[in-house]
Write a protein that holds these residues in place. Structure first.
Motif, short mmCIF file in Angstrom:
data_model
loop_
_atom_site.label_atom_id
_atom_site.label_comp_id
_atom_site.label_asym_id
_atom_site.label_seq_id
_atom_site.Cartn_x
_atom_site.Cartn_y
_atom_site.Cartn_z
N ALA A 484 0.82 -1.20 0.00
CA ALA A 484 0.00 0.00 0.00
C ALA A 484 0.86 1.26 0.00
CB ALA A 484 -0.92 -0.01 1.22
N PRO A 485 0.46 2.29 -0.76
CA PRO A 485 1.22 3.55 -0.79
C PRO A 485 1.31 4.18 0.60
CG PRO A 485 -0.39 3.48 -2.56
CD PRO A 485 -0.70 2.33 -1.66
N ARG A 486 2.44 4.85 0.86
CA ARG A 486 2.70 5.41 2.17
C ARG A 486 2.99 6.90 2.08
NH1 ARG A 486 5.37 -0.06 3.25
NH2 ARG A 486 7.45 0.66 2.69
N PHE A 487 3.05 7.54 3.24
CA PHE A 487 3.51 8.93 3.33
C PHE A 487 4.76 8.98 4.17
CE2 PHE A 487 0.80 8.66 7.14
CZ PHE A 487 1.63 9.22 8.10
N CYS A 488 5.51 10.06 4.03
CA CYS A 488 6.71 10.28 4.82
C CYS A 488 6.81 11.77 5.14
CB CYS A 488 7.96 9.83 4.08
SG CYS A 488 9.52 10.22 4.93
N GLU A 514 3.32 8.86 -1.66
CA GLU A 514 3.76 7.94 -2.70
C GLU A 514 2.75 7.86 -3.83
OE1 GLU A 514 5.88 3.54 -2.86
OE2 GLU A 514 4.50 4.02 -1.22
N GLU A 515 3.28 7.71 -5.03
CA GLU A 515 2.43 7.45 -6.19
C GLU A 515 1.46 6.32 -5.86
OE1 GLU A 515 2.98 6.34 -10.92
OE2 GLU A 515 4.51 5.79 -9.46
N GLY A 516 0.20 6.51 -6.20
CA GLY A 516 -0.86 5.58 -5.81
C GLY A 516 -1.87 6.27 -4.92
N HIS A 533 3.79 16.70 -1.49
CA HIS A 533 4.43 16.36 -2.76
C HIS A 533 4.13 14.90 -3.07
CE1 HIS A 533 6.90 19.99 -2.00
NE2 HIS A 533 7.01 19.50 -0.77
N ILE A 534 3.95 14.57 -4.34
CA ILE A 534 3.81 13.18 -4.77
C ILE A 534 5.15 12.71 -5.32
CG2 ILE A 534 2.69 11.60 -6.40
CD1 ILE A 534 0.21 13.33 -6.27
N ILE A 535 5.58 11.53 -4.90
CA ILE A 535 6.87 10.98 -5.31
C ILE A 535 6.65 9.70 -6.10
CG2 ILE A 535 9.10 10.09 -4.52
CD1 ILE A 535 8.64 13.07 -4.01
N ARG A 540 10.81 6.73 -4.64
CA ARG A 540 9.90 6.00 -3.75
C ARG A 540 10.66 5.25 -2.65
NH1 ARG A 540 5.48 3.06 -7.57
NH2 ARG A 540 4.49 2.67 -5.58
N GLY A 541 11.97 5.13 -2.81
CA GLY A 541 12.76 4.49 -1.77
C GLY A 541 12.67 5.21 -0.43
N LEU A 542 12.32 6.49 -0.44
CA LEU A 542 12.26 7.22 0.82
C LEU A 542 11.11 6.73 1.70
CD1 LEU A 542 9.96 9.70 1.33
CD2 LEU A 542 11.09 10.62 -0.67
N PHE A 543 10.16 5.97 1.13
CA PHE A 543 9.04 5.47 1.92
C PHE A 543 9.39 4.19 2.66
CE2 PHE A 543 7.16 8.00 -1.52
CZ PHE A 543 6.51 8.96 -0.76
#
Length: 577
Positions: A484-488, A514-516, A533-535, A540-543
């Motif tokens: 599942a997409p995440r936030f950071c 995250e995209e998604g 911001h959307i990444i 996406r590695g930052l998630f």
């Protein structure tokens, strides 16, 4: 058979977009290993098949990851673990982090020209005593069943025989190539013909194999005394550092009582205590609990997953939690950390009152996190019902990327997590452990194991712990919980894929999604005051990159493990037969 002329192969661009392939949950009735590199997972299985338990196999994986994923971890870094003992139904914790050199002071660092709030990540005064070697030995001798030499054997074989480099790891290696070349005279030990290896190229680590053999044959003395210790000291002193042999000789792992929080009276989440940041996840869960109990928000399970209201309350709870942990977390042997007070119901209710359901509010008093994903987390369970939640890291990428002569590993830069501010709880002091980002997690229902899990990646880790746990409590399986997409909240170490406008400890409302997660959702969060911001792509590695093993029971009470592995990295979950 055709041969590949690697000299004619262009360096590939990593494609990490929409995760078009899928992964299924991995089930097993004996042991399971979930980690970020397939060959390291096989090392863990080898030890399980040899009669080792979850801890023995976890240490085998840890050492093998130094060979298969050195950009993220190694014997030059630190380690922590949580161990669930199926016989006693107890959770035990080990802190394998190192301390700063005794002679290192704030005044000395300033005299070396450091002017900022932290020690630069390439400055060898950022090197704290590596704790991983002692952590391996101490964990096996305390929780395991086998001998250290047997547990390290697969990693020694991998280092000597060579390993093909995986795709995402090769990308990280290529990005760090200039750093490796500049860091020390032994850069060749981490390069292939003078450059970072491409996917599929085979790397050999003969010097690292010698280091592992020294630990296997001599135990902790093989690392903290003699040739290896001298090489570490010589390199650090050659670059203006002050580490002495006595700093290495005096290093110890600590076996400590884990901290915990019972969320929604449903599950109890365990974390290692400070100097680790695991308390951040527990504070956030406590705030979420308080908000639901007093009716400020409806139950999270009734909100649409990753909806505006769901993401807003999670982001705000994490931001409040970080404001406290970024200030208070430090070495409890040097400065008192008010763990009991921070996790008290009264205090958590007080913090929850700062939540505004209509807009973003940033606590500017204590701080907000930065982020890096250069860590490895993995989980191992065994046929007896034990679980080992284990994490290790160099901190930023290859750490300092400095390689002690003839040793084959890079030194961490964990000392960059100290605060160069007199009077701050996390102030740099000689012989002190810094604020530490790497945190393993376990969750129980009653006294029975529920999850052995974690999400690696700097300050993303407690955010990942909260998000994937809540996914599991919504009914997601282990793999879906990780997919599942995440936030950071924030990002920004120098080698991060995504650059932040923040400095360490600065305050703003920056948060990455995250995209998604849809653009419409993110725009509504912007309208609420989030700097959102959307990444996509490699960023996406930052998630973070997580692993989950869930304990299940069949109708006739047979043990079954269910495991997932993060698609944001190269590994997978595998089960013992």
């Amino acid at each position: 058979m055709s041969k590949v002329d690697w000299s004619k192969v262009d360096r590939p661009q990593l494609v990490l977009q929409r995760f078009p392939s899928r992964r299924s949950i991995v089930y097993g009735t004996k042991g399971v290993v979930a980690c970020s590199q397939p060959l390291a997972a096989e090392a863990g299985l080898e030890i399980l098949r040899a009669g080792g338990n979850a801890c023995d196999a976890a240490v085998a994986v840890s050492a093998a990851l130094n060979v298969t994923e050195p950009s993220c971890c190694g014997v030059g870094g630190d380690a922590f673990c949580l161990f669930y003992d199926a016989k006693t139904k107890e959770v035990k914790a080990m802190n394998g982090s190192g301390r700063s050199p005794a002679a290192l002071t704030l005044d000395y660092v300033r005299s070396q020209g450091v002017t900022g709030r932290t020690i630069p990540s390439t400055n060898l005064n950022s090197v704290t005593v590596p704790g991983a070697a002692a952590a391996w030995v101490d964990a096996v001798e305390t929780f395991g069943k086998l001998k250290v030499a047997d547990v390290l054997a697969p990693a020694i074989r991998l280092a000597e025989e060579g390993v093909p480099v995986s795709e995402i790891h090769s990308y990280a290696w290529q990005r760090s190539e200039p750093l490796i070349k500049a860091a020390s005279p032994d850069a060749h030990a981490m390069l292939l013909n003078g450059r970072a290896p491409l996917p599929g190229e085979v790397m050999h680590f003969p010097d690292l194999a010698k280091t592992f053999r020294a630990i296997a044959e001599q135990g902790k003395d093989g690392f903290y005394k003699g040739r290896i210790a001298q090489a570490i000291v010589d390199l650090i002193k050659s670059k203006g550092g002050v580490m002495e042999l006595s700093d290495l000789e005096s290093h110890t792992s600590d076996f400590v009582e884990p901290i915990k929080y019972a969320y929604a009276d449903e599950v109890t989440i365990y974390e290692c205590p400070p100097n680790g940041q695991g308390i951040t996840a527990l504070i956030a869960l406590g705030i979420l609990d308080a908000l639901q109990q007093d009716g400020t928000i409806k139950p999270l399970s009734e909100m649409d997953h990753n909806s505006v209201e769901y993401l807003h309350v999670l982001v705000e709870s994490m931001r409040l939690a970080f404001a406290d942990s970024r200030y208070y977390v430090t070495d409890p042997d040097v400065v008192h950390v008010p763990v009991k007070e921070l996790l008290s119901k009264e205090y958590l209710r007080k913090r929850a009152k700062q939540f505004d359901p209509t807009k973003a509010t940033v606590d500017i008093q204590h701080g907000s996190p930065v982020q890096s994903s250069d860590t490895v987390y993995f989980s191992v369970t065994d046929q007896w019902g034990n679980a080992c939640s284990f994490i290790q890291s160099n901190y930023a990428g290859f750490g300092t990327a400095a390689i002690p002569h003839g040793c084959g590993f890079t030194l961490q830069n964990r000392g960059s997590c100290f605060t160069l501010e007199a009077g701050h709880p996390n102030e740099l002091v000689g012989g002190k452990r810094p604020y530490h980002t790497i945190i393993p997690a376990l969750a129980t229902r009653g006294d029975e194991l529920f999850l052995s899990y974690g999400v690696m990646g700097g300050f993303m880790q407690p955010q990942g712990h909260v998000q994937v746990l809540l996914n599991m409590l919504r009914g997601f399986g282990p793999q879906a919980a990780l997919d599942a997409p995440r936030f950071c909240i924030s990002a920004g170490l120098p080698d991060s894929e995504v650059k932040s406008t923040m400095g360490a400890g600065d305050i703003n409302a920056e948060v990455f999604f995250e995209e998604g997660i849809t653009e419409e959702t993110v725009q509504k969060l912007r309208d609420m005051g989030h700097e959102a911001h959307i990444i996509s792509g490699p960023g996406r590695g930052l998630f973070g990159r997580g692993q989950i093993i869930q304990k299940l029971r069949t109708a006739d009470d047979k043990l079954v493990w269910a495991a997932g592995s993060d698609p944001r990295i190269d590994g997978h979950a595998v089960a013992q037969i």
